[in-house]
Design an enzyme around this catalytic site. Structure first.
Site, PDB file in Angstrom:
ATOM      1  N   ARG A 175      16.490  10.509 -13.784  1.00  0.00           N
ATOM      2  CA  ARG A 175      16.340   9.703 -12.574  1.00  0.00           C
ATOM      3  C   ARG A 175      16.125   8.233 -12.867  1.00  0.00           C
ATOM      4  O   ARG A 175      16.745   7.377 -12.259  1.00  0.00           O
ATOM      5  CB  ARG A 175      15.165  10.208 -11.760  1.00  0.00           C
ATOM      6  CG  ARG A 175      15.531  11.408 -10.974  1.00  0.00           C
ATOM      7  CD  ARG A 175      14.362  11.728 -10.116  1.00  0.00           C
ATOM      8  NE  ARG A 175      13.975  13.092 -10.388  1.00  0.00           N
ATOM      9  CZ  ARG A 175      13.370  13.846  -9.496  1.00  0.00           C
ATOM     10  NH1 ARG A 175      13.046  13.347  -8.330  1.00  0.00           N
ATOM     11  NH2 ARG A 175      13.073  15.088  -9.790  1.00  0.00           N
ATOM     12  N   ARG A 228      13.355   3.572 -23.013  1.00  0.00           N
ATOM     13  CA  ARG A 228      12.365   4.631 -22.771  1.00  0.00           C
ATOM     14  C   ARG A 228      12.182   5.340 -24.105  1.00  0.00           C
ATOM     15  O   ARG A 228      13.160   5.742 -24.738  1.00  0.00           O
ATOM     16  CB  ARG A 228      12.891   5.586 -21.703  1.00  0.00           C
ATOM     17  CG  ARG A 228      12.364   7.008 -21.747  1.00  0.00           C
ATOM     18  CD  ARG A 228      11.060   7.270 -21.047  1.00  0.00           C
ATOM     19  NE  ARG A 228      11.030   6.859 -19.673  1.00  0.00           N
ATOM     20  CZ  ARG A 228      10.801   7.682 -18.639  1.00  0.00           C
ATOM     21  NH1 ARG A 228      10.639   8.964 -18.835  1.00  0.00           N
ATOM     22  NH2 ARG A 228      10.734   7.192 -17.429  1.00  0.00           N
TER      23      ARG A 228
END
Ligand code: ZN
Lengths: 162, 314
Positions: B53, B103
């Site tokens: 997401r 990330r």
């Protein structure tokens, strides 16, 4: 105090335990039991042939028991002295030339220490294989990893990267 | 905005936050005005752990600005499995892209990565560390629903491991807020976070609780997070704790009619589905806000003129 004895507590008996040096650094008033950590934090392990004398748990007027570290032939830089403050906040640094103390410093807490301590947080990026030097900011009552922000207040000596 | 990188919400001043939120609101109102803003710009997506997401949200944002993305792909298929360091990876991808989104499972990874690159780098989550774009979209949602000043917010659930919670709490200290932290004792805010919050806001606006009951009627916003099963050694203990931090329509009878309920999603059973249809629910709106927020942020980071507002003079 201007003679060569002022890096001791003025007690001849103690002097016998740790021999005098000609040129180098005497780190005095280290809290009892921290002398080996002082050497570790300075990266001195004897493999480079340094002549080092250590007195541990010597009676002291200022501290009940103190350690003394003498390093022949090496004058500590201000950075090194500052880093010592983390584990030896009351230390006095005597620079010796020709058996005389030519400079005397108290340690001061630095804002940042780099490459000296390793982060205790296993999840921290500095604990992996990355080409990164550890960096800690110095707080009033501890140190904090500049990467993962972990704060260490006790047992800072155990983080010394040896 | 005069930052090269966005690593943590702590680096954002109130003015920075308002710049991003105001710009996001403009974009939200009429996305066509920025459709070509980043034509020709490439954003590098480096996701060292899966987060479909968040990744899609950045990708959508960049494409809606007229730019494009290059994607490292899944960790399994990349050189990471061959032992390449993060430092090397970002230095290589920096050669392809105009900005990077990272990330990574390790705390402090974004800080370290930013030291190796010259292009703007956005932290999209560094382990238990920070997730500042989540914070910006949370703030945007809070502002739309309740305003950011004279705000009483309850933050409930796993406060120990929840990086979204820590980031949000830091950012909220820029505003006139009262923050109530509600959690089981074992999942309280880390002392380090409490330390920082007290540093930033003299501590007067911060309270910790173990139950929602007493505090619920005073809240403008209730931010719920998931209590993860894997944090508990045995299932019984989890069931006992988790049940107390779930909300349903009955729980909310004691709340103000204006209470806004938020959740960073995904949820499991912390919020009963019956609340979805109520006026309290803002969590899907919150998720949608990720795109305009990331559009605003990326455009501000990538534009010399600090975005279309042209007031980059702070
Ligand atoms: Zn660390």
């Amino acid at each position: 105090m201007s003679n060569g004895h002022d890096h001791h507590d003025g007690n001849d008996d103690h002097e016998l335990r740790v021999s005098k040096i000609r040129d180098g650094t005497v780190i005095d008033h280290v809290h009892g039991g921290q002398a080996l950590n002082v050497l570790a934090i300075l990266g001195i392990d004897g493999t480079n042939g340094e002549e080092v004398s250590v007195g541990m748990n010597v009676p002291s007027d200022r501290l009940a028991r103190k350690d003394i570290v003498k390093v022949e032939g090496r004058e500590l830089s201000q950075d090194e002295v500052d880093v010592l403050s983390l584990i030896a906040p009351d230390a006095t640094i005597n620079i010796v030339r020709g058996f005389d103390v030519v400079e005397k410093h108290r340690v001061e807490r630095p804002d940042v220490v780099e490459g000296v301590l390793s982060c205790p947080n296993a999840g921290c990026i500095t604990t992996g294989d990355e080409p990164v030097t550890s960096r800690f900011s110095v707080l009033e009552d501890g140190v904090r990893c500049s990467y993962c922000e972990t704060i260490v207040r006790d047992e800072i000596a155990s983080l010394i990267d040896t | 905005m005069r930052h090269d990188h966005l690593i943590t919400s702590k680096q954002l001043s109130r003015a920075d936050i308002e710049t991003v939120l105001d710009y996001a609101a403009e974009i939200d109102a009429d996305p066509s005005t920025v459709a070509d803003r980043q034509a020709g710009t490439l954003l590098g997506l480096l996701f060292f752990e899966p987060s479909t997401r968040t990744k899609m949200s950045f990708e959508t944002a960049m494409k809606r600005l007229g730019g494009d993305v290059v994607d490292m792909g899944s960790v399994e298929s990349s050189s990471v499995t061959k032992g390449e360091t993060l430092a090397d990876t970002v230095r290589v991808i920096e050669g392809y892209a105009d900005a990077l989104v990272v990330r990574h499972p390790k705390q402090g990874s974004a800080t370290m990565a930013s030291e190796f690159v010259d292009v703007p780098l956005v932290n999209a989550g560094d382990g238990a560390g920070h997730h500042p774009t989540q914070t910006l979209l949370d703030l945007y949602t809070i502002r739309e629903n309740a305003g950011l000043d004279d705000l009483t917010i309850g933050i409930m659930g796993d406060l120990k491991y929840g990086r979204t919670v820590h980031s949000l709490a830091y950012a909220l200290t820029n505003f006139d807020t009262r923050q109530h932290f509600i959690s089981p004792e074992s999942l309280q805010l880390p002392r380090e976070v409490v330390y920082d919050l007290h540093q930033q806001q003299d501590g007067t606006g911060i309270r910790e609780h173990d139950a929602l009951e007493g505090i619920l009627p005073s809240l403008d916003v209730l931010y719920v997070t998931r209590i993860q099963r894997e944090r508990f050694p045995d299932e019984n203990e989890y069931q006992q704790v988790a049940g107390e931090y779930q909300i349903d329509a009955e729980t909310l009878e004691a709340a103000s009619d204006d209470l806004t309920v938020m959740h960073p999603l995904p949820r499991v059973d912390e919020i009963a589905p019956e609340i979805d249809e109520s006026d309290h629910a803002a969590y899907f709106e919150q998720a949608h806000n990720g795109v305009p927020i990331r559009m605003a942020l990326l455009d501000l980071l990538l534009s010399d003129d600090a975005g279309i507002r042209g007031d980059g003079d702070e």
